[in-house]
Design an enzyme around this catalytic site. Structure first.
Site, PDB file in Angstrom:
ATOM      1  N   GLU A  73       1.038  -1.112   0.169  1.00  0.00           N
ATOM      2  CA  GLU A  73       0.031  -0.254  -0.160  1.00  0.00           C
ATOM      3  C   GLU A  73       0.513   1.359  -0.388  1.00  0.00           C
ATOM      4  OE1 GLU A  73      -1.431   3.012   3.192  1.00  0.00           O
ATOM      5  OE2 GLU A  73      -2.441   0.630   3.137  1.00  0.00           O
ATOM      6  N   HIS A  74       1.683   1.538   0.775  1.00  0.00           N
ATOM      7  CA  HIS A  74       3.089   1.903   0.867  1.00  0.00           C
ATOM      8  C   HIS A  74       3.463   2.311  -0.182  1.00  0.00           C
ATOM      9  CE1 HIS A  74       3.205   3.753   5.291  1.00  0.00           C
ATOM     10  NE2 HIS A  74       1.821   2.392   5.054  1.00  0.00           N
ATOM     11  N   GLU A 150       6.519   3.451  12.020  1.00  0.00           N
ATOM     12  CA  GLU A 150       4.274   3.668  11.870  1.00  0.00           C
ATOM     13  C   GLU A 150       4.294   2.124  13.028  1.00  0.00           C
ATOM     14  OE1 GLU A 150      -0.040   2.928   9.157  1.00  0.00           O
ATOM     15  OE2 GLU A 150       2.354   3.290   8.201  1.00  0.00           O
TER      16      GLU A 150
END
Length: 459
Positions: A73-74, A150
């Site tokens: 996704e990143h 994160e």
């Protein structure tokens, strides 16, 4: 969605009236390459939401590459054959839009919210990265460090998040819900750019995607644009999906997490059914109502008795969502007040469910609660983004967006006897996993609440 006591009948009626006048039934199209397109016209404002959902999430990962769905996704923002890293987001911003993405256990989704005339531009951008993503080793090296940070900020440094990670890993032995969405740190540390590229090649094809567009648009026009930009992308040979069955639980499971925290905390997770058949899964709707009886409004049973009357807890709650690709949990949780232990609060939480199992609920209480649940469902649709989210979730979990209204109808048909029956059926030790947070002393450097992500870190 829980709706609190401030939701009054007049507001609910206004919402229903507004939706009825401004929104139309969703229309579905299927491209020749297998991509599904769903359009929900809503002409109340000149904006549109464009989402592309891939039916792949952390539950599709395997050991040693956990977290790869989220890592990809990143990487989806790190450039294509025609766009430089970061240029996708810059172009959406230049169009006056906002965009982001999110990874779930069951799916990964990408969205843009824009003025309606900009829809074609963002569709072109999204189709480009479905087909032409570039995997640069240096960009991956930088981004994997962002993902690890994160994880540190949102899990390792957050005691409640650490507890729920351990709770899921204990509740699910075989099913891949055992793994955290962000991945285990060791897997992230050893992940390679090839792992991310393999995931992309394996899962990111039009026949594993659903486009959802809501807002001030014309469905036929959206269909034509989808054909223009996505229709040319060839379908992929997707992996054969194999069902992962969690073996029956035999007795309660327990896990304790020690971490710096202000207060102790306890969570009781009971295995419960997910929604698979809208017409037959009666227990699902009764459990939705039971959740609302326990914690669906300000004067619901758990906060009214345990927080305000008996003062044995600082906070308590109940949560249940039946829409998932895998097994689901009905969770009771709370922070004990001074003088109450987590073991005592655990007993008190279970006692409130047992009281309903023995005594049931009154018709008046049930009607009040069903109104709250239904109002919450309606308010989810009061924005075009909320409508797109609901459609996407229903599609990804196999329920189907065409059943959205029927689900609300079925909730409205729940009887007091059904609520009493599920309270007696699912809340025994053979369904239970208990997670307890044992607080350690706080240091000056210990974050007390979730820390905002640094600039550049997505969602």
């Amino acid at each position: 969605m829980k709706i609190r006591i401030a939701t009054i009948v007049a507001a609910c009626l206004l919402a229903v009236s507004t939706l009825a006048s401004g929104a139309e039934a969703a229309k579905e199209f299927m491209l020749k390459n297998g991509m599904k397109v769903i359009v929900k016209e809503d002409h109340r404002a000149p904006t549109a939401v464009h989402m592309v959902w891939y039916r792949v999430g952390s539950m599709d990962e395997v050991n040693r590459t956990t977290g790869v769905a989220h890592v990809l996704e990143h990487m989806m923002f790190k450039g294509t054959k025609t766009l430089k890293p970061g240029e996708f987001s810059a172009r959406v911003a230049a169009l006056g839009g906002r965009e982001n993405a999110f990874t779930n256990k069951d799916y990964t989704a990408y969205f843009q919210q824009i003025e309606k005339s900009r829809l074609e531009a963002v569709m072109k951008l999204e189709a480009d990265r479905m087909a032409n993503l570039v995997f640069d080793a240096d960009e991956f090296s930088r981004e994997i460090r962002v993902v690890m940070e994160e994880r540190r900020l949102r899990t390792d440094d957050q005691p409640t998040a650490k507890l729920y990670e351990a709770l899921n890993a204990t509740a699910f032995f075989a099913h891949p819900y055992h793994h955290p969405i962000v991945g285990w740190m060791n897997d992230l540390q050893n992940m390679t750019v090839q792992d991310a590229q393999d995931w992309y090649k394996k899962w990111y094809g039009p026949n594993n995607a659903t486009m959802v567009v809501t807002g001030d648009v014309d469905a036929e026009r959206v269909h034509a644009l989808a054909e223009k930009y996505f229709g040319r992308i060839p379908r992929k040979a997707l992996p054969l999906e194999k069902a992962e069955i969690e073996p029956p639980q035999q007795g309660a499971r327990r896990v304790t997490v020690k971490a710096p925290a202000e207060n102790p905390y306890v969570a009781l997770a009971f295995k419960a059914p997910r929604l698979t058949d809208v017409e037959k899964d009666n227990d699902v709707y009764a459990l939705e109502v039971l959740e609302a009886v326990l914690d669906g409004y300000d004067n619901a049973r758990l906060p009214a008795k345990l927080v305000r009357t008996d003062r044995v807890a600082i906070s308590v709650g109940a949560s249940y969502s039946s829409e998932a690709r895998g097994p689901v949990l009905f969770v009771l949780d709370g922070t004990p007040a001074a003088g109450t232990t987590t073991a005592q609060l655990e007993t008190l939480l279970r006692a409130e469910v047992q009281r309903i199992a023995k005594e049931g609920v009154t018709k008046e209480e049930l009607e009040r609660v069903k109104n709250q649940v239904i109002a919450g469902q309606i308010y989810k649709r009061d924005s075009i983004f909320g409508q797109a989210m609901e459609i996407g979730v229903m599609e990804m979990t196999g329920v189907g967006q065409q059943n959205i209204d029927r689900v609300i109808e079925r909730i409205g048909q729940v009887t007091p006897e059904q609520v009493q029956a599920v309270a007696a059926k699912y809340f025994d030790d053979d369904h239970l996993t208990v997670g307890t947070l044992d607080p350690l002393p706080l240091s000056d450097k210990t974050p007390k609440t979730a820390t905002p992500l640094p600039a550049g870190m997505r969602h």
